[in-house]
Write a protein that holds these residues in place. Structure first.
Motif, PDB file in Angstrom:
ATOM      1  N   GLU A  39       0.842  38.438 -31.647  1.00  0.00           N
ATOM      2  CA  GLU A  39       0.935  39.199 -30.402  1.00  0.00           C
ATOM      3  C   GLU A  39      -0.411  39.230 -29.678  1.00  0.00           C
ATOM      4  O   GLU A  39      -0.471  39.091 -28.445  1.00  0.00           O
ATOM      5  CB  GLU A  39       1.425  40.625 -30.670  1.00  0.00           C
ATOM      6  N   VAL A  40      -1.504  39.405 -30.428  1.00  0.00           N
ATOM      7  CA  VAL A  40      -2.839  39.371 -29.831  1.00  0.00           C
ATOM      8  C   VAL A  40      -3.080  38.018 -29.175  1.00  0.00           C
ATOM      9  O   VAL A  40      -3.550  37.917 -28.035  1.00  0.00           O
ATOM     10  CB  VAL A  40      -3.935  39.656 -30.887  1.00  0.00           C
ATOM     11  N   PHE A  41      -2.753  36.954 -29.884  1.00  0.00           N
ATOM     12  CA  PHE A  41      -2.945  35.597 -29.363  1.00  0.00           C
ATOM     13  C   PHE A  41      -2.148  35.390 -28.077  1.00  0.00           C
ATOM     14  O   PHE A  41      -2.670  34.858 -27.084  1.00  0.00           O
ATOM     15  CB  PHE A  41      -2.511  34.580 -30.421  1.00  0.00           C
ATOM     16  N   LEU A  42      -0.897  35.807 -28.078  1.00  0.00           N
ATOM     17  CA  LEU A  42      -0.033  35.595 -26.915  1.00  0.00           C
ATOM     18  C   LEU A  42      -0.532  36.349 -25.681  1.00  0.00           C
ATOM     19  O   LEU A  42      -0.470  35.834 -24.559  1.00  0.00           O
ATOM     20  CB  LEU A  42       1.399  36.029 -27.250  1.00  0.00           C
ATOM     21  N   VAL A  43      -1.040  37.557 -25.894  1.00  0.00           N
ATOM     22  CA  VAL A  43      -1.532  38.356 -24.761  1.00  0.00           C
ATOM     23  C   VAL A  43      -2.919  37.905 -24.319  1.00  0.00           C
ATOM     24  O   VAL A  43      -3.163  37.641 -23.133  1.00  0.00           O
ATOM     25  CB  VAL A  43      -1.534  39.860 -25.117  1.00  0.00           C
ATOM     26  N   GLU A  44      -3.839  37.788 -25.282  1.00  0.00           N
ATOM     27  CA  GLU A  44      -5.238  37.516 -24.927  1.00  0.00           C
ATOM     28  C   GLU A  44      -5.496  36.058 -24.550  1.00  0.00           C
ATOM     29  O   GLU A  44      -6.329  35.781 -23.678  1.00  0.00           O
ATOM     30  CB  GLU A  44      -6.157  37.912 -26.082  1.00  0.00           C
ATOM     31  N   LYS A  45      -4.817  35.130 -25.193  1.00  0.00           N
ATOM     32  CA  LYS A  45      -5.114  33.711 -24.987  1.00  0.00           C
ATOM     33  C   LYS A  45      -4.100  32.992 -24.103  1.00  0.00           C
ATOM     34  O   LYS A  45      -4.454  32.013 -23.442  1.00  0.00           O
ATOM     35  CB  LYS A  45      -5.216  32.992 -26.334  1.00  0.00           C
ATOM     36  N   LEU A  46      -2.855  33.449 -24.085  1.00  0.00           N
ATOM     37  CA  LEU A  46      -1.834  32.769 -23.291  1.00  0.00           C
ATOM     38  C   LEU A  46      -1.381  33.569 -22.079  1.00  0.00           C
ATOM     39  O   LEU A  46      -0.563  33.087 -21.296  1.00  0.00           O
ATOM     40  CB  LEU A  46      -0.629  32.415 -24.171  1.00  0.00           C
ATOM     41  N   GLY A  47      -1.882  34.799 -21.934  1.00  0.00           N
ATOM     42  CA  GLY A  47      -1.619  35.566 -20.722  1.00  0.00           C
ATOM     43  C   GLY A  47      -0.259  36.229 -20.631  1.00  0.00           C
ATOM     44  O   GLY A  47       0.172  36.616 -19.537  1.00  0.00           O
ATOM     45  N   LYS A  60      -7.120  31.188 -39.962  1.00  0.00           N
ATOM     46  CA  LYS A  60      -7.758  30.494 -38.841  1.00  0.00           C
ATOM     47  C   LYS A  60      -7.479  31.233 -37.528  1.00  0.00           C
ATOM     48  O   LYS A  60      -8.350  31.352 -36.661  1.00  0.00           O
ATOM     49  CB  LYS A  60      -7.245  29.054 -38.745  1.00  0.00           C
ATOM     50  N   LEU A  61      -6.255  31.728 -37.387  1.00  0.00           N
ATOM     51  CA  LEU A  61      -5.879  32.498 -36.204  1.00  0.00           C
ATOM     52  C   LEU A  61      -6.696  33.784 -36.121  1.00  0.00           C
ATOM     53  O   LEU A  61      -7.226  34.136 -35.051  1.00  0.00           O
ATOM     54  CB  LEU A  61      -4.381  32.823 -36.258  1.00  0.00           C
ATOM     55  N   ASP A  62      -6.824  34.478 -37.243  1.00  0.00           N
ATOM     56  CA  ASP A  62      -7.609  35.709 -37.304  1.00  0.00           C
ATOM     57  C   ASP A  62      -9.066  35.436 -36.907  1.00  0.00           C
ATOM     58  O   ASP A  62      -9.665  36.182 -36.120  1.00  0.00           O
ATOM     59  CB  ASP A  62      -7.530  36.285 -38.721  1.00  0.00           C
ATOM     60  N   GLU A  63      -9.614  34.349 -37.433  1.00  0.00           N
ATOM     61  CA  GLU A  63     -10.997  33.979 -37.115  1.00  0.00           C
ATOM     62  C   GLU A  63     -11.148  33.625 -35.634  1.00  0.00           C
ATOM     63  O   GLU A  63     -12.099  34.037 -34.982  1.00  0.00           O
ATOM     64  CB  GLU A  63     -11.414  32.795 -37.988  1.00  0.00           C
ATOM     65  N   PHE A  64     -10.186  32.861 -35.104  1.00  0.00           N
ATOM     66  CA  PHE A  64     -10.205  32.456 -33.695  1.00  0.00           C
ATOM     67  C   PHE A  64     -10.170  33.668 -32.770  1.00  0.00           C
ATOM     68  O   PHE A  64     -10.825  33.691 -31.721  1.00  0.00           O
ATOM     69  CB  PHE A  64      -9.008  31.543 -33.421  1.00  0.00           C
ATOM     70  N   LEU A  65      -9.429  34.693 -33.172  1.00  0.00           N
ATOM     71  CA  LEU A  65      -9.297  35.908 -32.359  1.00  0.00           C
ATOM     72  C   LEU A  65     -10.427  36.906 -32.620  1.00  0.00           C
ATOM     73  O   LEU A  65     -10.428  37.996 -32.055  1.00  0.00           O
ATOM     74  CB  LEU A  65      -7.943  36.575 -32.642  1.00  0.00           C
ATOM     75  N   GLU A  66     -11.376  36.529 -33.493  1.00  0.00           N
ATOM     76  CA  GLU A  66     -12.530  37.363 -33.846  1.00  0.00           C
ATOM     77  C   GLU A  66     -12.118  38.640 -34.555  1.00  0.00           C
ATOM     78  O   GLU A  66     -12.644  39.717 -34.303  1.00  0.00           O
ATOM     79  CB  GLU A  66     -13.386  37.651 -32.608  1.00  0.00           C
ATOM     80  N   HIS A  67     -11.134  38.493 -35.448  1.00  0.00           N
ATOM     81  CA  HIS A  67     -10.722  39.558 -36.375  1.00  0.00           C
ATOM     82  C   HIS A  67     -10.334  40.868 -35.666  1.00  0.00           C
ATOM     83  O   HIS A  67     -10.952  41.914 -35.886  1.00  0.00           O
ATOM     84  CB  HIS A  67     -11.831  39.814 -37.395  1.00  0.00           C
TER      85      HIS A  67
END
Length: 222
Positions: A84-92, A116-123
């Motif tokens: 959910e963080v990835f979808l909001v923060e990285k994909l808008g 890897k996802l956790d690291e990419f999102l800076e935990h």
């Protein structure tokens, strides 16, 4: 860790959610209501999960997660909230658009991808709805937020999360101009129906029903 199916993971996640609200065993009917499944089918699944030692289940007495079952549930929740963080923060995506997509992504079985996802999102510690993200060891942070419906007239609070995740509810909250971190001031509480008059930041006061207020999680600003 043993392999679990999508359906089994969804059951474990639902039992975890229900268990967070009570110390009592969870009834079959409560699980059936959230899964929108007949009680007989729920009982069959609970027996299957019991055979895998993921739940403790006694017919007519209810169900609880075992330690192993809780760890599976927490891993699924961790993946869901990271996506959910990835979808909001990285994909808008908006916060009301991500739940169903994350429901599909949470079942990808790759610990390496998750880390890897956790690291990419800076935990991140919280998802876009303010829900805490379990750590890699399955530890869930404890929160001490209140429902807005419990706050007294004249208090000022910060909006920290929601307990209702439906798209309709999240869209309505956004329409009110409320998002995570919004400052709310309780101007008045109606004695008749517990509806509120709320000032959001510096905007004009807004009417808010008790139903909406009880699903907003806040902390009081001292």
């Amino acid at each position: 860790m043993q392999i679990t199916s999508f359906t089994e993971e969804n059951y474990l996640k639902i039992i975890y959610k229900l268990s967070a609200e009570t110390d009592a065993d969870i009834s079959t009917n409560a699980v059936a209501e959230l899964t929108q499944t007949k009680a007989a089918s729920v009982s069959d699944m609970l027996r299957k999960l019991s055979e895998k030692h993921l739940v403790n289940y006694q017919k007519y007495q209810g169900v609880r997660l075992t330690e192993a079952g809780e760890q599976v549930a927490l891993k699924v929740i961790r993946k869901h909230r990271l996506w959910e963080v990835f979808l909001v923060e990285k994909l808008g995506f908006n916060w009301d658009e991500v739940h169903d997509i994350a429901e599909q992504l949470e079942h990808i079985d790759s610990e390496e991808l998750v880390e890897k996802l956790d690291e990419f999102l800076e935990h991140p510690k919280f998802d876009p709805h303010g829900d805490p993200i379990p750590d890699p060891n399955g530890r869930m942070p404890k929160l001490t937020y209140q429902n807005l419906s419990e706050v007294k007239q004249g208090e000022r609070v910060l909006m920290m999360g929601v307990s209702e995740h439906s798209s309709a509810f999240l869209q309505y909250v956004a329409k009110l101009g409320i998002s995570l971190g919004s400052e709310l001031y309780i101007l008045e509480i109606n004695d008749f129906d517990k509806s509120l008059s709320v000032q959001i930041a510096q905007a004009n006061p807004q009417f808010m029903s008790h139903e909406v207020a009880k699903n907003l999680l806040v902390k009081v600003v001292k």
